[in-house]
Design a protein around this motif. Sequence first.
Motif, PDB file in Angstrom:
ATOM      1  N   GLY A  76      -4.665 -14.629 -13.006  1.00 46.78           N
ATOM      2  CA  GLY A  76      -5.890 -15.176 -13.567  1.00 46.78           C
ATOM      3  C   GLY A  76      -5.871 -16.688 -13.455  1.00 46.78           C
ATOM      4  O   GLY A  76      -4.808 -17.315 -13.455  1.00 46.78           O
ATOM      5  N   ALA A  77      -7.056 -17.291 -13.336  1.00 41.93           N
ATOM      6  CA  ALA A  77      -7.150 -18.738 -13.199  1.00 41.93           C
ATOM      7  C   ALA A  77      -7.031 -19.411 -14.561  1.00 41.93           C
ATOM      8  O   ALA A  77      -7.511 -18.898 -15.570  1.00 41.93           O
ATOM      9  CB  ALA A  77      -8.479 -19.126 -12.544  1.00 41.93           C
ATOM     10  N   ALA A  78      -6.405 -20.579 -14.564  1.00 40.33           N
ATOM     11  CA  ALA A  78      -6.295 -21.353 -15.806  1.00 40.33           C
ATOM     12  C   ALA A  78      -7.636 -21.967 -16.169  1.00 40.33           C
ATOM     13  O   ALA A  78      -7.952 -22.151 -17.339  1.00 40.33           O
ATOM     14  CB  ALA A  78      -5.240 -22.444 -15.646  1.00 40.33           C
ATOM     15  N   GLU A  79      -8.446 -22.301 -15.158  1.00 46.86           N
ATOM     16  CA  GLU A  79      -9.772 -22.848 -15.397  1.00 46.86           C
ATOM     17  C   GLU A  79     -10.813 -21.775 -15.106  1.00 46.86           C
ATOM     18  O   GLU A  79     -10.578 -20.842 -14.364  1.00 46.86           O
ATOM     19  CB  GLU A  79     -10.053 -24.051 -14.494  1.00 46.86           C
ATOM     20  N   GLY A  80     -11.986 -21.938 -15.704  1.00 49.05           N
ATOM     21  CA  GLY A  80     -13.081 -21.016 -15.433  1.00 49.05           C
ATOM     22  C   GLY A  80     -13.265 -19.958 -16.484  1.00 49.05           C
ATOM     23  O   GLY A  80     -14.207 -19.172 -16.422  1.00 49.05           O
ATOM     24  N   GLY A  81     -12.371 -19.889 -17.472  1.00 40.88           N
ATOM     25  CA  GLY A  81     -12.543 -18.930 -18.551  1.00 40.88           C
ATOM     26  C   GLY A  81     -11.894 -17.590 -18.247  1.00 40.88           C
ATOM     27  O   GLY A  81     -11.709 -17.189 -17.097  1.00 40.88           O
ATOM     28  N   ARG A  82     -11.566 -16.889 -19.309  1.00 43.43           N
ATOM     29  CA  ARG A  82     -10.915 -15.588 -19.191  1.00 43.43           C
ATOM     30  C   ARG A  82     -11.967 -14.495 -19.014  1.00 43.43           C
ATOM     31  O   ARG A  82     -12.988 -14.488 -19.693  1.00 43.43           O
ATOM     32  CB  ARG A  82     -10.084 -15.323 -20.459  1.00 43.43           C
ATOM     33  N   ALA A  83     -11.714 -13.581 -18.088  1.00 41.14           N
ATOM     34  CA  ALA A  83     -12.622 -12.450 -17.912  1.00 41.14           C
ATOM     35  C   ALA A  83     -12.687 -11.640 -19.201  1.00 41.14           C
ATOM     36  O   ALA A  83     -11.666 -11.409 -19.848  1.00 41.14           O
ATOM     37  CB  ALA A  83     -12.154 -11.576 -16.748  1.00 41.14           C
ATOM     38  N   GLN A  84     -13.886 -11.205 -19.560  1.00 32.40           N
ATOM     39  CA  GLN A  84     -14.084 -10.494 -20.810  1.00 32.40           C
ATOM     40  C   GLN A  84     -13.899  -8.984 -20.627  1.00 32.40           C
ATOM     41  O   GLN A  84     -14.111  -8.450 -19.526  1.00 32.40           O
ATOM     42  CB  GLN A  84     -15.473 -10.777 -21.359  1.00 32.40           C
ATOM     43  N   PRO A  85     -13.527  -8.266 -21.689  1.00 33.33           N
ATOM     44  CA  PRO A  85     -13.302  -6.815 -21.559  1.00 33.33           C
ATOM     45  C   PRO A  85     -14.500  -6.066 -21.009  1.00 33.33           C
ATOM     46  O   PRO A  85     -14.332  -5.114 -20.229  1.00 33.33           O
ATOM     47  CB  PRO A  85     -12.986  -6.383 -22.997  1.00 33.33           C
ATOM     48  N   ASP A  86     -15.722  -6.475 -21.380  1.00 33.68           N
ATOM     49  CA  ASP A  86     -16.880  -5.713 -20.904  1.00 33.68           C
ATOM     50  C   ASP A  86     -17.049  -5.814 -19.397  1.00 33.68           C
ATOM     51  O   ASP A  86     -17.649  -4.936 -18.767  1.00 33.68           O
ATOM     52  CB  ASP A  86     -18.158  -6.135 -21.626  1.00 33.68           C
ATOM     53  N   GLU A  87     -16.498  -6.862 -18.770  1.00 32.48           N
ATOM     54  CA  GLU A  87     -16.567  -6.969 -17.318  1.00 32.48           C
ATOM     55  C   GLU A  87     -15.708  -5.888 -16.656  1.00 32.48           C
ATOM     56  O   GLU A  87     -16.110  -5.277 -15.662  1.00 32.48           O
ATOM     57  CB  GLU A  87     -16.122  -8.360 -16.874  1.00 32.48           C
TER      58      GLU A  87
END
Length: 446
Positions: free
Chosen positions: A50-61
């Motif tokens: 996962g990328a440190a920038e750009g935000g964490r992917a959310q569970p609903d995705e």
Amino acid sequence: MTTHVYVGPSLSGDDVLDIDPYAVVHPPLRAGDLLALRTGPDDAVVVVDGAAEGGRAQPDEFIDVLGRGTRVLGAAAAGALYAAELWPYGMQGVGAVFAMYAEETLDCDDEVAVAQTDGPGGPRTPALVDLRWALAHAVTEDLVEEADAATLVELVRTLPCAGRTWDDIVPLAHKVSETTGAAALTLRRLFDEQPHMCDLQRQDARTALEYASRPPHAWRPFAVVPPQLVARTVHLERRRAARRPAAPDARPLPPSTASEADVLSFQQLYAPDFPARYRRFALALIAGERLRADERGLAAAALESARRRGLGAGLLPAAAWAYWLTPRERRDLSVESQLLFLLVRSLRGTAGAVSWAGVPEELRGPEEAWAAGERAVTAADCLNRRADGGRAPVPVRTHLEKVWRCTGRADLTAAARDRGFACLEDAERAARRFVRLAEVRGPREL
């Protein structure tokens, strides 16, 4: 079958293609990336990093992708974290790192974190979980005492991710004790000379890719909550529309690619037939009817639905008519026509929102117009980047007056609402992106 792989730095793109030459390699996963994918039951998604920038992917995705029947696997680094969280929904974890998180042997995200010490492509700091793995081997082989291994792990945990370099670890270990310093030197030598014993994340990532390449029938997830029963919210649909490339066959990588939401916004502003499209769409929502009915049938059904809800012409205060209709409309239109305009324009929610989710097929229009809109969005963004800091374009409201052929706030507001905007200000915000392009092409050529 297509396998999408989000990876780096646990594996390189070349490593991925060595295992699966047909895989689509993506950078580390960011928020919204999964929503850009168009996958089905024959496809697979492998999340490694996962990328440190750009935000964490959310569970609903993830749940959205699983709901399409797509296999989703996680391993090694961020993928192991996601899988430990989402296995009840059908995401499959692969490898020892996932197992340690699922069994709660590990409980901290920074166990899998690494930092590039010399910028992108440079050497990276060892992950704490890899250090644990290597020390376990060293203790088994009697290369390091168990007490020194435990002390070394706790020492590394106190360091920030970017500070977990060997040049930081070894001197600090020597300050603790001579034997701990010797253990740090042994550990460094293992990483240099026997990386296969140390890089657990890399091993897990390769295992996940090999597993993903198996035929779909070999994969049977156990899901406590079937993803099909999880609500697909309006918020999720809007996020998807903002991330998906406008062209169905476009790879969802370049952030400059025009999204579906971008092109629909362009059509909302400039397509001559969009008010008619939106009117039919809105009347169908109000009536609870599908768009198979003709205009007259939809109008009658919408009026009846409104009457049942207490929105008859004789039940609304004068202020409502003045708010939703122009003086000319109140003077010239029949009561029935006035009520239909009021119903369509008031369907919107709050300012800044839209009255639809995602990109409904009913609002897309002809494919050639959609393709022209995609080109216009791309051209507008390119022109705006080149003109950044240059001469300011004409005022947005003046631009909309030319495009919509109306003047005065009342007429402009009505025109904006007829195109699905909540207010004139929302339309102005959307149109600001295209004013320079209109100056170059002319407002009638957009």
